[in-house]
Design a protein around this motif. Structure first.
Motif, PDB file in Angstrom:
ATOM      1  N   ASP A   1       0.832  -1.196   0.000  1.00  0.00           N
ATOM      2  CA  ASP A   1       0.000   0.000   0.000  1.00  0.00           C
ATOM      3  C   ASP A   1       0.867   1.246   0.000  1.00  0.00           C
ATOM      4  O   ASP A   1       1.828   1.344   0.784  1.00  0.00           O
ATOM      5  CB  ASP A   1      -0.933   0.011   1.215  1.00  0.00           C
TER       6      ASP A   1
ATOM      7  N   ASN B   1       0.217  13.766   2.267  1.00  0.00           N
ATOM      8  CA  ASN B   1      -1.075  13.938   2.915  1.00  0.00           C
ATOM      9  C   ASN B   1      -1.262  15.413   3.244  1.00  0.00           C
ATOM     10  O   ASN B   1      -0.346  16.069   3.727  1.00  0.00           O
ATOM     11  CB  ASN B   1      -1.173  13.099   4.188  1.00  0.00           C
TER      12      ASN B   1
ATOM     13  N   THR C   1      -4.173  15.876  -4.350  1.00  0.00           N
ATOM     14  CA  THR C   1      -4.570  15.150  -3.144  1.00  0.00           C
ATOM     15  C   THR C   1      -5.755  15.824  -2.483  1.00  0.00           C
ATOM     16  O   THR C   1      -5.728  17.029  -2.214  1.00  0.00           O
ATOM     17  CB  THR C   1      -3.395  15.089  -2.146  1.00  0.00           C
TER      18      THR C   1
ATOM     19  N   ALA D   1      -9.088  14.763   0.531  1.00  0.00           N
ATOM     20  CA  ALA D   1      -9.629  13.770   1.461  1.00  0.00           C
ATOM     21  C   ALA D   1     -10.886  13.170   0.852  1.00  0.00           C
ATOM     22  O   ALA D   1     -11.623  13.839   0.126  1.00  0.00           O
ATOM     23  CB  ALA D   1      -9.941  14.415   2.803  1.00  0.00           C
ATOM     24  N   ASP D   2     -11.123  11.876   1.137  1.00  0.00           N
ATOM     25  CA  ASP D   2     -12.357  11.252   0.644  1.00  0.00           C
ATOM     26  C   ASP D   2     -13.551  11.799   1.431  1.00  0.00           C
ATOM     27  O   ASP D   2     -13.393  12.585   2.371  1.00  0.00           O
ATOM     28  CB  ASP D   2     -12.278   9.727   0.705  1.00  0.00           C
TER      29      ASP D   2
ATOM     30  N   THR E   1     -11.418   9.775   6.015  1.00  0.00           N
ATOM     31  CA  THR E   1     -10.543   8.743   6.582  1.00  0.00           C
ATOM     32  C   THR E   1      -9.331   8.440   5.699  1.00  0.00           C
ATOM     33  O   THR E   1      -8.365   7.857   6.170  1.00  0.00           O
ATOM     34  CB  THR E   1     -11.327   7.427   6.799  1.00  0.00           C
ATOM     35  N   ASN E   2      -9.389   8.811   4.428  1.00  0.00           N
ATOM     36  CA  ASN E   2      -8.298   8.570   3.485  1.00  0.00           C
ATOM     37  C   ASN E   2      -8.053   9.794   2.626  1.00  0.00           C
ATOM     38  O   ASN E   2      -8.960  10.589   2.391  1.00  0.00           O
ATOM     39  CB  ASN E   2      -8.624   7.389   2.551  1.00  0.00           C
TER      40      ASN E   2
ATOM     41  N   VAL F   1      -7.070  10.780  -1.197  1.00  0.00           N
ATOM     42  CA  VAL F   1      -7.077  10.234  -2.547  1.00  0.00           C
ATOM     43  C   VAL F   1      -6.078  11.048  -3.371  1.00  0.00           C
ATOM     44  O   VAL F   1      -6.182  12.275  -3.451  1.00  0.00           O
ATOM     45  CB  VAL F   1      -8.487  10.295  -3.177  1.00  0.00           C
TER      46      VAL F   1
ATOM     47  N   THR G   1      -4.732   5.648  -2.592  1.00  0.00           N
ATOM     48  CA  THR G   1      -5.197   6.251  -1.345  1.00  0.00           C
ATOM     49  C   THR G   1      -4.190   5.985  -0.231  1.00  0.00           C
ATOM     50  O   THR G   1      -3.495   4.969  -0.238  1.00  0.00           O
ATOM     51  CB  THR G   1      -6.575   5.705  -0.909  1.00  0.00           C
ATOM     52  N   THR G   2      -4.105   6.920   0.680  1.00  0.00           N
ATOM     53  CA  THR G   2      -3.320   6.764   1.903  1.00  0.00           C
ATOM     54  C   THR G   2      -4.222   7.152   3.069  1.00  0.00           C
ATOM     55  O   THR G   2      -5.149   7.941   2.907  1.00  0.00           O
ATOM     56  CB  THR G   2      -2.063   7.640   1.891  1.00  0.00           C
ATOM     57  N   ALA G   3      -3.950   6.589   4.235  1.00  0.00           N
ATOM     58  CA  ALA G   3      -4.785   6.830   5.408  1.00  0.00           C
ATOM     59  C   ALA G   3      -4.522   8.213   5.985  1.00  0.00           C
ATOM     60  O   ALA G   3      -3.395   8.703   5.988  1.00  0.00           O
ATOM     61  CB  ALA G   3      -4.528   5.766   6.460  1.00  0.00           C
ATOM     62  N   VAL G   4      -5.578   8.831   6.483  1.00  0.00           N
ATOM     63  CA  VAL G   4      -5.451  10.103   7.204  1.00  0.00           C
ATOM     64  C   VAL G   4      -4.818   9.750   8.561  1.00  0.00           C
ATOM     65  O   VAL G   4      -5.321   8.866   9.256  1.00  0.00           O
ATOM     66  CB  VAL G   4      -6.814  10.781   7.395  1.00  0.00           C
TER      67      VAL G   4
END
Length: 171
Positions: free
Chosen positions: A39, A68, A127, A129-130, A134-135, A137, A167-170
């Motif tokens: 990931d 992020n 970039t 946020a979704d 939480t992620n 994009v 995607t990466t996690a917040v």
């Protein structure tokens, strides 16, 4: 005289045939799914790739290119190809799968028949946020990419502008 001329003509024709060099006329990876082995992680090096049967396009993103941002804001990051990030086109001797890139020891087949690194271009990453927050994009696009083959010829008809989304996690 004719008996000698025809065999010599046949031999010359056989010898003058192509030596099998591959000629890449187009590089088209739009509509091909973006893949990765692990990931993607923000603020780290990330290797992303696209496979189109016997071809692969590999993007080695510089550390920090996936950045992020802040929930509610759009962040745009750019990275130069050849200077900061690396884009490589590979043509294989047969169908290739993600195992080639992800296994600790790559399979013996298929083999790389041709590899060409991009000389220049820009990677742009937008970039956001979704909707759940939480992620993040990351939408990756490529512009101005230029591949130059070993013989010095530029590969034309590039169709690789949309590289894909990860995607990466917040935190």
């Amino acid at each position: 005289m004719r008996k000698f001329f025809i065999p010599i003509l046949v031999i010359c024709t056989v010898i003058s045939c192509s030596d099998g060099d591959l000629q890449v006329e187009t590089i088209d990876f739009n509509g091909v799914a973006l893949q990765f082995c692990t990931d993607p992680v923000a603020n780290s090096n990330n290797i992303l790739f696209k496979i189109n049967t016997t071809e692969a396009l590999i993007l080695d993103l510089q550390s920090g290119a996936l950045n992020n941002g802040v929930v509610g804001e759009t962040i745009t990051t750019t990275s130069t190809i050849s200077g900061q990030s690396k884009l490589t086109y590979r043509n294989f001797s047969g169908n290739v799968t993600s195992n080639y890139f992800c296994d600790d020891v790559p399979p013996a087949t298929p083999t790389v028949a041709q590899e060409i690194e991009a000389q220049d271009g820009i990677v742009t990453i937008m970039t956001v946020a979704d909707t759940n927050g939480t992620n993040f994009v990351h939408t990756i696009t490529l512009t101005g990419v230029s591949f130059v083959a070993e013989n010095g010829e530029r590969i034309t008809n590039l169709t690789i502008d949309e590289f894909g989304e990860v995607t990466t996690a917040v935190p």
